[in-house]
Design an enzyme around this catalytic site. Structure first.
Site, PDB file in Angstrom:
ATOM      1  N   GLU A  32       0.835  -1.212   0.000  1.00 35.98           N
ATOM      2  CA  GLU A  32       0.000   0.000   0.000  1.00 35.98           C
ATOM      3  C   GLU A  32       0.865   1.256   0.000  1.00 35.98           C
ATOM      4  O   GLU A  32       2.084   1.201   0.123  1.00 35.98           O
ATOM      5  CB  GLU A  32      -0.902   0.031   1.242  1.00 35.98           C
ATOM      6  CG  GLU A  32      -2.345  -0.386   0.993  1.00 35.98           C
ATOM      7  CD  GLU A  32      -3.155   0.664   0.250  1.00 35.98           C
ATOM      8  OE1 GLU A  32      -2.599   1.724  -0.115  1.00 35.98           O
ATOM      9  OE2 GLU A  32      -4.363   0.433   0.025  1.00 35.98           O
ATOM     10  N   ASP A  84      -9.654   1.995  -4.653  1.00 33.79           N
ATOM     11  CA  ASP A  84      -8.779   1.885  -3.482  1.00 33.79           C
ATOM     12  C   ASP A  84      -7.988   3.185  -3.373  1.00 33.79           C
ATOM     13  O   ASP A  84      -8.565   4.251  -3.279  1.00 33.79           O
ATOM     14  CB  ASP A  84      -7.902   0.630  -3.633  1.00 33.79           C
ATOM     15  CG  ASP A  84      -7.331   0.139  -2.319  1.00 33.79           C
ATOM     16  OD1 ASP A  84      -6.988   0.962  -1.457  1.00 33.79           O
ATOM     17  OD2 ASP A  84      -7.182  -1.091  -2.148  1.00 33.79           O
TER      18      ASP A  84
END
Length: 281
Positions: A16, A192
């Protein structure tokens, strides 16, 4: 079709948060569930990995040096000498940190979510350099991508289960007039992480969609870049001229992850990013 390259071969459980650290000439990214902060210098190829004491949702450079971390139990400051201390400590059983972004004024907008992804169990909060905290949005389920237009007057935001990229008017740290910029259609994955380029276009990673998309400021889809693994988590421009798009990926939940799941990918010359401020603290 724009070709991707593998920047870092890794097996991140939940890669991430790619962030270009301009002062250090490196990309920072992380593995949330692996509790690791990664750095990558594309000029030399040098990599580092640092373990965090808790699951880490986001890591950003600080203006004073060091890093600010969105950790499971709050926001912490990591000094250049390695000292780690809480700026805002707010543990809540069953909740963890997720994505975060630094606003034009240097404040950190940090998201949270429940481990079980319970509806409305997360928040988006604004943390100032002195540790003052304001809850900006509650009733969030999976707080994810956050970014600002080049002039700072718009803020884009993703609460992933809604399938939407929302846009707010932004002024002096306040957001108003929430509306939908774009909606991801069923079967194309969930929005996302996101980044906003120098033209004000919004690039969004698609979890279970195997792609990154770009939307114009009017909400028109004008570019899709297919990628070789389904769980695409976030994207950010990096490199000395901010033209290379770095993309993080995840292995978690995949019954048969490919060799590239969990790697850091890069799409050279994908566009032109905008510089991002460091956290003011």
């Amino acid at each position: 079709m724009t070709a991707y390259e593998v920047a870092v071969r890794a097996e991140a459980t939940l890669g991430e948060g790619p962030t270009w650290d301009a002062a250090a000439g490196r990309l920072i990214w992380l593995d949330i569930l692996g509790s690791r902060i990664h750095t990558y210098d594309p000029a030399s190829g040098r990599r580092t990995v640092r373990t965090t004491p808790q699951h880490v949702g986001a890591v950003k450079p600080r203006a004073a040096g060091g890093l600010v971390l969105n950790l499971r139990d709050g926001v912490a400051l990591l000094d250049p000498d390695g000292t780690l201390g809480w700026l805002h400590h707010d543990p809540l059983p069953g909740r963890r940190a997720n994505d975060a972004a630094v606003a034009p004024d240097g404040s950190l907008w940090a998201g949270t979510m429940r481990y079980d992804e319970a509806t409305g169990g997360g928040t988006l909060s604004r943390i100032a350099a002195d540790g003052t905290v304001e809850t900006v949005l509650d009733d969030v389920t999976v707080s994810n991508g956050t970014g600002w237009s080049p002039d700072g007057r718009l803020m884009y935001y993703v609460d992933s289960p809604t399938r939407r990229i929302d846009v707010f008017d932004h002024d002096g740290g306040r957001i108003t007039n929430r509306r939908t910029l774009a909606e991801i259609e069923a079967g194309a994955g969930f929005p996302d992480g996101l980044t906003v380029d120098a033209d004000g276009c919004v690039w969004v990673a698609l979890w279970d969609g195997g792609a990154v998309r770009r939307y114009t400021p009017s909400g028109t889809l004008d570019r899709v870049i297919a990628l070789p693994t389904p769980r695409i988590t976030a994207c950010a421009f990096g490199g000395p001229d901010l033209t290379d798009l770095y993309v993080t990926t995840a292995r978690t939940g995949l019954s048969a992850p490919s060799a590239l799941a969990g790697c850091l990918l890069v799409i050279p010359g994908a566009g032109k990013g905008q510089p991002h401020p460091a956290f003011a603290g």
